[in-house]
Design an enzyme around this catalytic site. Structure first.
Site, short mmCIF file in Angstrom:
data_model
loop_
_atom_site.label_atom_id
_atom_site.label_comp_id
_atom_site.label_asym_id
_atom_site.label_seq_id
_atom_site.Cartn_x
_atom_site.Cartn_y
_atom_site.Cartn_z
N THR A 37 0.83 -1.22 0.00
CA THR A 37 0.00 0.00 0.00
C THR A 37 0.86 1.26 0.00
OG1 THR A 37 -0.09 -0.28 2.40
CG2 THR A 37 -2.01 -0.99 1.16
N GLY A 39 2.19 4.31 1.49
CA GLY A 39 3.44 4.69 2.16
C GLY A 39 4.42 3.54 2.24
N ARG A 67 -8.91 5.80 3.54
CA ARG A 67 -9.93 4.96 4.16
C ARG A 67 -10.19 3.71 3.32
NH1 ARG A 67 -14.72 8.10 7.31
NH2 ARG A 67 -13.40 9.26 8.74
N LYS A 140 -7.74 -16.09 9.66
CA LYS A 140 -8.77 -17.11 9.45
C LYS A 140 -8.26 -18.17 8.48
CE LYS A 140 -13.26 -17.97 7.36
NZ LYS A 140 -14.65 -17.58 7.27
N HIS A 278 1.51 -11.11 54.16
CA HIS A 278 0.11 -11.46 53.88
C HIS A 278 -0.72 -10.20 53.64
CE1 HIS A 278 0.57 -15.77 54.73
NE2 HIS A 278 1.55 -15.32 55.50
N ARG A 441 -13.92 -4.03 65.80
CA ARG A 441 -12.90 -3.00 66.00
C ARG A 441 -12.24 -3.11 67.39
NH1 ARG A 441 -11.66 0.64 62.37
NH2 ARG A 441 -13.26 -0.29 61.05
N1 LIG Z 1 -8.41 1.41 4.21
C1 LIG Z 1 -7.75 0.37 3.84
O1 LIG Z 1 -8.16 -0.30 2.96
C2 LIG Z 1 -6.47 0.03 4.50
N2 LIG Z 1 -5.72 -1.00 4.13
C3 LIG Z 1 -4.62 -1.01 4.93
N3 LIG Z 1 -4.70 0.02 5.79
C4 LIG Z 1 -3.69 0.38 6.78
O2 LIG Z 1 -2.78 1.28 6.20
C5 LIG Z 1 -1.53 1.22 6.89
C6 LIG Z 1 -0.41 1.23 5.88
O3 LIG Z 1 -0.54 2.32 5.06
P1 LIG Z 1 0.65 2.87 4.19
O4 LIG Z 1 1.27 1.67 3.55
O5 LIG Z 1 0.01 3.78 3.23
O6 LIG Z 1 1.60 3.58 5.14
C7 LIG Z 1 -1.56 -0.04 7.74
O7 LIG Z 1 -1.63 0.36 9.08
C8 LIG Z 1 -2.83 -0.74 7.30
O8 LIG Z 1 -3.42 -1.42 8.39
C9 LIG Z 1 -5.84 0.68 5.56
N4 LIG Z 1 -6.23 1.80 6.25
C10 LIG Z 1 -7.29 2.00 7.01
O9 LIG Z 1 -8.28 1.45 7.16
#
Ligand SMILES: NC(=O)c1ncn([C@@H]2O[C@H](COP(=O)(O)O)[C@@H](O)[C@H]2O)c1NC=O
Length: 517
Positions: A37, A39, A67, A140, A278, A441
């Site tokens: 993702t 960052g 989000r 899971k 104790h 007491r």
């Molecule tokens: N919204 C999403 O789909 C989503 N997917 C992953 N995250 C979080 O984003 C963070 C990493 O974000 P980045 O790689 O942008 O720094 C992680 O803490 C991960 O748990 C998300 N953020 C919040 O819900």
């Protein structure tokens, strides 16, 4: 049976990027394809390690200020496919979705954001949604996927790449760890919402919960036939997280007594020592330094101090250590130790030496289990209105002189550390006789006077709750106690006050009670 799943493809999405560089370099060298993702992907790219951005995988941009990043069937089908099932494998092929063998994720810092005093909107923004979804999905599906939620596991990941992947047992352990991670996270969010967003009129949330991590398996519980364990609350502070510098491992009873000892010693501003057996004090004293306080606390009841637990509210000095080393002592706990003090104490093989910093933020509530439920109350700190001697009401006799008032104030504080019914006799900032845990007491008065012996004459006394009759105070008066402090508030206060007046004994009412069960 080889139940390892080779790591060919990993999804990396971490807020805490500690150790990420070594991890992704190692994974890349092992031939693991990386998907990541925003960052996280940027950091990986900056290292020159090949990575596929999640949005290139999904064909959907990260949006709504992050989000929505990983909340996409191409991600979740890749995590959730149970590759033991032909049907799932076939469906992935039909959909053109590649499976993940490893998910590495840790969550937005929700608790840290709350602790920083951020606004509700800022806190809400730090509720991770996509992260827990991935973590739970991978956990899971541990028969097919390994889930890693802590940088502490990165070395294990790199080891697994060399060994042909994680075993099923390892994936199961990682999955359990992952659900504990998301459970703790959700409890924190739920608690915050219950207390901050929908505060109850009486201040107590409609539901409560907490998660704890096992810190140690103890040799046994209160008795040898009871198994026992110590869990930590994750704060890293308090007795459960104290550092042991020397001695045998702490027992269940050691923890109970050491907690009581700290509770007693930390009530005082001046150097103080409490010696506990104790969960009750066999001596509490203040002094110019901890060595003096210890000498005087020990003198209260040297017989009972044998095998006791000692707490101080200041670092242990060499002088104090030398005194302690002369008496068989189970535990010493202190916020620190002067140079050489540990060595002096450690000359005794079995003494347990703990260093436990003063609690920066003492807990505001405490709990006790009852069958079928949990009692929760505010902690009884010594800062109630009646704990300041300036607020006391003179009920009998002459107003105490400065020294007597100081002794009464000491006795009143020290008495709080005694199990009810509690009577504590004190002199010059040291307990001289303690009557504890009696069911009436009068017996507590008798016990305190008996333990004090000749020292009762001229001492002052404190009672944790009011005297229901004049019989208890009369025992104190007959033994030569010259001033008494007690909460007052009995319907028969008059009888008690009369007894004090008749004997010319000073009596103060605090208006505050300190039961301790
Ligand atoms: N919204 C999403 O789909 C989503 N997917 C992953 N995250 C979080 O984003 C963070 C990493 O974000 P980045 O790689 O942008 O720094 C992680 O803490 C991960 O748990 C998300 N953020 C919040 O819900």
């Amino acid at each position: 049976m080889n139940d390892r799943i080779p790591l060919a493809r990993a999804l990396v999405s971490v807020y805490d990027k500690t150790g990420l560089e070594d991890l992704v370099r190692g994974l890349n060298e092992a031939g693991v394809a990386l998907v990541s993702t925003g960052g996280s992907a940027r950091l990986i790219e900056s290292l020159g390690v090949p990575v596929t951005k999640v949005e290139d995988l999904t064909g959907f941009p990260e949006c709504l200020d992050g989000r929505v990043k990983t909340l996409h069937p191409r991600v979740h089908a890749g995590i959730l496919a149970d590759r033991r099932l032909e049907t799932h494998v076939q469906q992935l092929a039909d959909l053109g979705v590649e499976p993940f063998d490893l998910v590495v994720s840790n969550l937005y810092p929700f608790t840290q954001t709350v602790a920083s005093g951020a606004s509700p909107d800022e806190c809400v923004e730090q509720i991770d949604i996509g992260g827990p979804s991935m973590v739970r999905a991978a956990a899971k599906n541990h028969p097919s996927v390994a889930i890693v939620t802590s940088p502490e596991r990165y070395d294990d990941v790199l080891r697994a790449t060399r060994e042909g992947g994680f075993t099923l047992a390892e994936r199961q352990a990682l999955a359990a760890e992952a659900f504990a991670h998301t459970a703790a996270y959700d409890v924190a969010v739920a608690q915050w919402m219950a207390t901050t967003l929908v505060p109850a009129e009486d201040g107590w949330p409609a539901t409560t919960g907490a998660t704890y991590e096992r810190l140690a398996t103890l040799r046994y519980g209160e008795n040898p036939h009871q198994a026992a364990v110590l869990y930590g609350d994750g704060t890293g502070s308090g007795l459960a997280h104290a550092e042991q510098l020397h001695g045998k491992e702490m027992s269940y009873n050691n923890y109970v007594d050491t907690d009581a000892a700290r509770r007693a010693a930390l009530d005082f501003d001046e150097p103080a020592v409490a010696i506990i057996k104790h969960a009750n004090p066999c001596g509490i004293a203040v002094g110019a330094d901890v060595a003096e306080a210890h000498r005087r606390a020990h003198a209260c009841d040297p017989v009972s101090a044998f095998g006791g637990v000692i707490a101080t509210n200041r670092p242990v000095s060499v002088a104090m250590a030398e005194q302690v080393a002369e008496v068989f002592t189970e535990v010493v706990v202190a916020p620190g130790y002067d140079d050489g003090a540990v060595e002096v104490l450690a000359a005794k093989k079995n003494i347990r030496i703990l260093v436990c910093p003063l609690d920066e933020e003492p807990s505001r509530t405490e709990q006790r289990q009852v069958s079928g439920g949990l009692l929760v109350q505010q902690v009884d700190h010594v800062d109630a209105p009646g704990d300041d001697a300036a607020t006391w009401t003179l009920a009998a006799g002459d107003a105490a002189d400065e020294a007597t008032l100081r002794d009464l104030a000491f006795a009143w504080r020290a008495c709080r550390a005694v199990k009810s019914n509690a009577i504590l006799l004190a002199r010059d900032g040291a307990s001289v006789g303690v009557g504890m845990g009696q069911v009436n007491r009068v017996d507590s008065c008798r016990l305190a006077v008996e333990r004090a012996g000749e020292r009762a004459a001229g001492s002052v006394a404190a009672s944790d709750a009011f005297f229901p009759f004049e019989d208890g105070p009369q025992i104190l008066i007959d033994a030569g106690v010259r001033a008494i402090v007690q909460p007052g508030g009995s319907v028969r206060d008059e009888l008690t006050v009369e007894a004090a007046k008749a004997a010319g004994v000073t009596m103060y009412f605090t208006g505050t009670r300190h039961f301790f069960h």
